[in-house]
Design an enzyme around this catalytic site. Structure first.
Site, short mmCIF file in Angstrom:
data_model
loop_
_atom_site.label_atom_id
_atom_site.label_comp_id
_atom_site.label_asym_id
_atom_site.label_seq_id
_atom_site.Cartn_x
_atom_site.Cartn_y
_atom_site.Cartn_z
N ARG A 65 0.80 -1.22 0.00
CA ARG A 65 0.00 0.00 0.00
C ARG A 65 0.84 1.28 0.00
O ARG A 65 0.30 2.37 -0.15
CB ARG A 65 -0.97 -0.02 1.19
CG ARG A 65 -2.16 -0.92 0.93
CD ARG A 65 -3.02 -1.08 2.16
NE ARG A 65 -2.42 -2.02 3.12
CZ ARG A 65 -2.81 -2.14 4.38
NH1 ARG A 65 -3.76 -1.36 4.85
NH2 ARG A 65 -2.24 -3.03 5.17
N GLY A 114 3.38 -15.28 7.89
CA GLY A 114 2.81 -14.81 9.15
C GLY A 114 3.90 -14.41 10.14
O GLY A 114 5.07 -14.78 9.98
N GLY A 149 -5.37 -7.30 16.88
CA GLY A 149 -5.60 -8.47 17.70
C GLY A 149 -6.09 -8.01 19.07
O GLY A 149 -5.57 -7.04 19.62
N ASN A 179 -3.38 -5.81 20.93
CA ASN A 179 -1.99 -6.24 20.87
C ASN A 179 -1.20 -5.28 19.99
O ASN A 179 -1.60 -4.98 18.87
CB ASN A 179 -1.96 -7.64 20.25
CG ASN A 179 -0.56 -8.12 19.97
OD1 ASN A 179 0.37 -7.82 20.73
ND2 ASN A 179 -0.40 -8.89 18.90
N ARG A 234 27.08 28.02 3.36
CA ARG A 234 27.39 26.65 2.95
C ARG A 234 28.47 26.06 3.87
O ARG A 234 29.07 26.77 4.69
CB ARG A 234 27.80 26.63 1.48
CG ARG A 234 26.59 26.92 0.56
CD ARG A 234 27.02 27.08 -0.87
NE ARG A 234 27.85 25.95 -1.30
CZ ARG A 234 28.74 26.02 -2.30
NH1 ARG A 234 28.92 27.15 -2.96
NH2 ARG A 234 29.43 24.96 -2.63
N TYR A 256 29.37 36.64 -3.24
CA TYR A 256 29.82 35.26 -3.06
C TYR A 256 31.20 35.29 -2.41
O TYR A 256 32.14 35.86 -2.95
CB TYR A 256 29.90 34.51 -4.40
CG TYR A 256 30.58 33.17 -4.22
CD1 TYR A 256 29.99 32.20 -3.40
CD2 TYR A 256 31.82 32.88 -4.80
CE1 TYR A 256 30.61 30.98 -3.18
CE2 TYR A 256 32.45 31.67 -4.57
CZ TYR A 256 31.84 30.72 -3.77
OH TYR A 256 32.46 29.52 -3.53
N ASN A 298 34.73 45.06 5.72
CA ASN A 298 33.45 45.38 5.07
C ASN A 298 33.50 44.93 3.62
O ASN A 298 34.34 45.39 2.85
CB ASN A 298 33.19 46.89 5.15
CG ASN A 298 31.80 47.21 4.65
OD1 ASN A 298 30.84 47.27 5.43
ND2 ASN A 298 31.66 47.37 3.34
N SER A 343 31.96 48.10 -3.62
CA SER A 343 30.92 47.31 -4.28
C SER A 343 31.37 46.81 -5.64
O SER A 343 32.17 47.44 -6.31
CB SER A 343 29.66 48.16 -4.45
OG SER A 343 29.16 48.48 -3.18
N ALA A 394 35.48 50.62 -5.63
CA ALA A 394 34.32 49.92 -6.19
C ALA A 394 34.59 49.54 -7.64
O ALA A 394 35.28 50.24 -8.36
CB ALA A 394 33.10 50.82 -6.11
C1 UD1 Z 1 -0.27 -8.04 13.94
C2 UD1 Z 1 -0.73 -8.87 15.12
C3 UD1 Z 1 -1.94 -8.21 15.77
C4 UD1 Z 1 -1.57 -6.81 16.20
C5 UD1 Z 1 -1.01 -6.02 15.02
C6 UD1 Z 1 -0.46 -4.71 15.49
C7 UD1 Z 1 -0.24 -11.17 14.49
C8 UD1 Z 1 -0.79 -12.44 14.01
N1 UD1 Z 1 -1.10 -10.18 14.65
O1 UD1 Z 1 -1.32 -8.05 13.02
O2 UD1 Z 1 -2.35 -8.94 16.91
O3 UD1 Z 1 -2.69 -6.15 16.73
O4 UD1 Z 1 0.06 -6.75 14.39
O5 UD1 Z 1 -0.08 -3.94 14.41
O6 UD1 Z 1 0.94 -11.09 14.76
N2 UD1 Z 1 5.67 -9.61 8.93
C9 UD1 Z 1 6.75 -10.30 8.47
N3 UD1 Z 1 6.59 -11.53 7.95
C10 UD1 Z 1 5.38 -12.13 7.88
C11 UD1 Z 1 4.26 -11.43 8.34
C12 UD1 Z 1 4.43 -10.17 8.87
O7 UD1 Z 1 7.87 -9.78 8.51
O8 UD1 Z 1 5.31 -13.27 7.38
C13 UD1 Z 1 5.83 -8.28 9.49
C14 UD1 Z 1 5.12 -7.24 8.62
O9 UD1 Z 1 6.00 -6.70 7.68
C15 UD1 Z 1 4.69 -6.22 9.63
C16 UD1 Z 1 4.48 -7.01 10.91
O10 UD1 Z 1 5.18 -8.23 10.74
O11 UD1 Z 1 5.72 -5.32 9.87
C17 UD1 Z 1 3.04 -7.24 11.25
O12 UD1 Z 1 2.45 -8.03 10.24
P1 UD1 Z 1 0.98 -7.83 9.76
O13 UD1 Z 1 0.68 -8.87 8.79
O14 UD1 Z 1 0.78 -6.41 9.38
O15 UD1 Z 1 0.20 -8.13 11.09
P2 UD1 Z 1 -1.20 -7.58 11.48
O16 UD1 Z 1 -2.23 -8.29 10.71
O17 UD1 Z 1 -1.21 -6.12 11.46
#
Ligand code: UD1
Ligand code: CA
Length: 456
Positions: A16, A79, A138, A168, A332, A365, A376, A404, A422
């Site tokens: 995004r 994840g 979360g 979280n 500078r 300059y 001056n 000048s 000048a």
């Molecule tokens: C996560 C938390 C959620 C919390 C939120 C806060 C989990 C499952 N959930 O959700 O509880 O409220 O963050 O912002 O952890 N990333 C990786 N590799 C991956 C997945 C993610 O490096 O495989 C990194 C992402 O780049 C990001 C961060 O982990 O910086 C969080 O990942 P994202 O998928 O945005 O988690 P959320 O769904 O926001």
């Protein structure tokens, strides 16, 4: 404190952001988001950092390689639990591990310490926060004893759980040995088909480890960035905090919403900063400094009682007490102005050391130059410091007066008290207390007639 290993997740693509640059390298207050996290961590002392990279891994590694940093690539983003799992082989077995996020840039060192302080053999730390609008986060589930029992992701939550406003932040800390043991227990059996790091909480409970929640001092500490709008909002929130800190320490701002600090700004008291000023790198202001609108000041030291008038640019310079600079001046790198000096409008200086009480008031300059005291420099004076190949020095002694529109062809020396008429082009040394005239003599043609229009 126990030995700490920092795991920083930075694998996300940041779709995004719509950018060729990896998300965590986008800048906030002049420093990449990941750079903020790394700086916070490093301010707590030397410790091992493991950065989990993915998209743009090469660029991230290049910017952050250091003897205490290890990079681990997470090829597929399965994840947050999977991401941390990737880092496990790099962890020291006797460390406390804290998980941070490269796109959550403003976490404070004190907050990191607070969470780390919660970790024992039988407790782990979790950073939570109450949000009026917990949408997307979360949720922190607590039992009747107010103990944290689990984290439920938005997409997996029941209607009842969705009403919970404690969320979280993602930041948690526990013993490396426990993390190593528990991560393999996490499955991707959930609404998103992801390995959730958050499942650690319920696992810890089941293993008899208590999850202790702590809160950040402000919500900006735990705000993540997913797009450029959020980045700009966090930037403004952060700038407002910096502005308030500055005001609390004795500097007045015309408008804290129109103030930008991208680096360190050390300021004395009773300073005034007008609107739209930008401070970059390391800047020091003395006391009673006044800065007009639209000034850009980077890596410079400004003395007491200095007046910087609007639209002035100052880079890597030292400005002595009570100097008056601008409007529309450009200092500078290598400019050193002694006290009570003046550099006025449309004056550019570079590697210019200017003695006490000297003035360069208009349209000049002055580069690679040494000026004594009370010199001056008249309007339109140019030091011709460059012959197309090399740079040469201009040396003006105490009390020199440059008329000048003079061109000083360097290398050139004007001794103490020398006076340049000048419009002169000066190419050889001017002895002390003498007048140099280096221009064609004026002659007047009497009775001269103006041209008349030719008839065709
Ligand atoms: C996560 C938390 C959620 C919390 C939120 C806060 C989990 C499952 N959930 O959700 O509880 O409220 O963050 O912002 O952890 N990333 C990786 N590799 C991956 C997945 C993610 O490096 O495989 C990194 C992402 O780049 C990001 C961060 O982990 O910086 C969080 O990942 P994202 O998928 O945005 O988690 P959320 O769904 O926001
Ligand atoms: Ca997120």
């Amino acid at each position: 404190m126990d030995k700490v290993n920092f795991v920083i997740l930075a694998a996300g693509k940041g779709t995004r952001m719509r950018s060729a640059l990896p998300k965590v390298l986008h800048k906030l207050a002049g420093r990449s988001m990941l750079g903020h996290v790394v700086a916070a961590v490093e301010s707590l002392g030397e410790a091992k950092k493991i950065i989990v990279t993915g998209h743009g891994a090469g660029q991230v590694e290049q910017q952050f390689k250091s003897p205490t940093t290890q990079f681990i690539q997470q090829k597929e983003q399965l994840g947050t639990g999977h991401a941390v799992q990737m880092a496990v082989p790099a962890l020291c077995s006797d460390a406390v591990v804290i998980v941070l996020y490269g796109d959550v840039p403003l976490i404070r060192p004190a907050t990191i310490e607070k969470i780390l302080g919660m970790v024992t053999e039988t407790t782990m730390g979790l950073l939570t926060i109450r949000l009026e609008n917990p949408q997307g986060y979360g949720r922190i589930v607590r039992n009747s004893q107010h103990e944290i029992t689990e984290i439920v992701e938005q997409k997996d939550a029941s209607v009842e759980q969705l009403k919970i406003t404690e969320v979280n932040t993602g930041v948690l800390a526990l013993r490396s040995s426990q993390l190593r043991k528990w991560l393999p227990k996490i499955t991707n059996n959930n609404a998103q088909g992801e390995y959730y790091l958050t499942d650690l909480v319920a696992i810890a409970r089941a293993e008899g480890v208590k999850v202790v929640g702590v809160n950040p001092e402000s919500a900006t500490e735990v705000e993540g960035v997913n797009n450029r709008i959020q980045l700009s909002q966090l930037e403004r929130a952060h700038q407002l905090q910096l502005a308030e800190h500055l005001m609390e320490s004795g500097t007045s701002l015309a408008d804290p919403a129109r103030f930008d600090q991208r680096g360190d700004l050390n300021a004395g008291t009773d300073n005034f900063i007008d609107i739209n000023c930008v401070f970059e790198g390391s800047v020091t202001l003395g006391n009673n400094v006044s800065i007009g609108a639209n000034c850009h000041i980077s890596n410079s030291t400004i003395g007491d009682g200095v007046a910087i008038l609007p639209n002035t640019v100052i880079e890597s310079a030292v400005v002595g007490d009570r100097a008056v600079i601008g409007p529309f001046a450009r200092l500078r790198p290598g400019t050193e102005l002694a006290s009570d000096t003046k550099v006025g409008n449309f004056v550019e200086t570079k590697k210019a050391v200017v003695g006490k009480g000297s003035k360069i008031n208009h349209l000049s300059y002055v580069g690679d130059a040494q000026l004594g005291e009370n010199v001056n420099v008249g309007a339109g004076t140019i030091t011709c410091n460059y012959d197309g190949v090399n740079k040469h020095k201009t040396d003006l002694g105490d009390g020199v007066f440059v008329g000048s529109n003079s061109t000083l062809v360097a290398p050139i020396k004007v001794d103490m008290g020398g006076f340049i008429a000048a419009g002169s082009t000066v190419t050889s040394e001017v002895p002390s207390d003498s007048l140099a005239v280096g221009r064609a003599k004026q002659r007047n043609i009497k009775g001269w007639r103006r041209p008349t229009k030719k008839e065709v």
